[in-house]
Design an enzyme around this catalytic site. Structure first.
Site, PDB file in Angstrom:
ATOM      1  CB  SER A 145     -99.231  -5.608  54.044  1.00  0.00           C
ATOM      2  OG  SER A 145     -99.380  -4.461  53.234  1.00  0.00           O
ATOM      3  CE1 TYR A 161    -102.063  -2.746  57.910  1.00  0.00           C
ATOM      4  CE2 TYR A 161    -100.621  -2.434  56.009  1.00  0.00           C
ATOM      5  CZ  TYR A 161    -101.664  -3.103  56.633  1.00  0.00           C
ATOM      6  OH  TYR A 161    -102.293  -4.136  55.979  1.00  0.00           O
TER       7      TYR A 161
END
Length: 252
Positions: A144, A157
């Site tokens: 990401s 995350y």
């Protein structure tokens, strides 16, 4: 074994993709099948019919597996059954939980790290030995932008994606001499279920859009070409790399 001269051909290869039933996982699985790969499509839900149908229409062999990657026992049982067949591994399954750091619960922290990081390591550990024995393999972890940034209200995350970037580099260091390449794709803001809360927040969505030089949110299909490249022999000398696909977000 690869059986043609096209650098991007995946004919004769078998690719395992977690989270293959929707979003980025579906688009990547479809693209790998279109490039010639047979599939092991995995999901934690019964949502694999579409990818099976698409790949089989192309003449590919497709195995589907429904299991929870966060369950170590399930993962061991299911993945071990395919480990000897997998040439390309795409660790795509992931979850996100949103809350300010001071209110983030232990449960949400652990759940996200288990799916996004620990499960990816376990699957690499199961499939990697076969790749090492054969002297050939491709591992693609879906990271990401938050492997580079901290984000807002997504502490677990961001930590998991930073960890996945580190795992990718560690595997590249250990397994590169055996012709096994480990790389990661770092998607930007992509229209998927994971980003639905951001898409639904008009102000935040516009703030994001204003920073993207491409002038649009990404689509799951935007990740497909990068995955084919990293799965193919065109990337045989690419190892330990995080390939950003973000419309230019990080350049701002």
């Amino acid at each position: 074994m690869r059986n043609d001269d096209n650098l991007f051909s995946l004919h004769g290869q078998t690719a395992m993709i977690t989270g293959a039933g929707s979003g980025i996982g579906y688009s990547v699985a479809r693209a790998l099948a279109e490039a010639g790969a047979d599939l092991v499509a995995a999901s934690d839900r019964e949502n694999l019919d579409d990818i099976r149908e698409h790949a089989e229409k192309l003449g590919r062999t497709v195995h589907t597996a429904v299991f929870d990657v966060a369950d170590a026992q399930q993962t061991q049982s299911v993945v071990s059954g395919f480990a000897e067949d997998v040439d390309i591994l795409v660790n795509n399954a992931g979850i996100i939980r949103r809350a300010p750091a001071e209110r983030f619960t232990d449960g949400d922290w652990q759940d996200v790290l288990e799916v996004n990081l620990s499960a990816a390591f376990r699957i690499c550990r199961l499939i990697g030995p076969r790749m090492l024995r054969r002297g050939q393999g491709k591992i693609i972890n879906i990271a990401s932008l938050l492997a580079f940034q901290g984000g807002l209200n997504v502490a677990s995350y961001a930590a998991s994606k930073h960890g996945l970037a580190g795992l990718t580099k560690a595997l590249a260091n250990e397994w590169g001499e055996y012709n096994v390449q480990a790389n990661a794709i770092a998607p930007g803001y992509i229209i998927t279920d994971t980003t639905k809360d951001l898409q639904d927040d008009g102000m935040r969505s516009q703030q994001i859009l204003d920073r993207i030089p491409a002038g649009r949110w990404g689509r799951a299909d935007d990740i497909a070409g990068a995955a084919v490249f990293l799965a193919s022999r065109a990337s045989d000398y690419v190892n330990g790399h995080l390939l950003v696909v973000d419309g230019g977000w990080l350049s701002r």
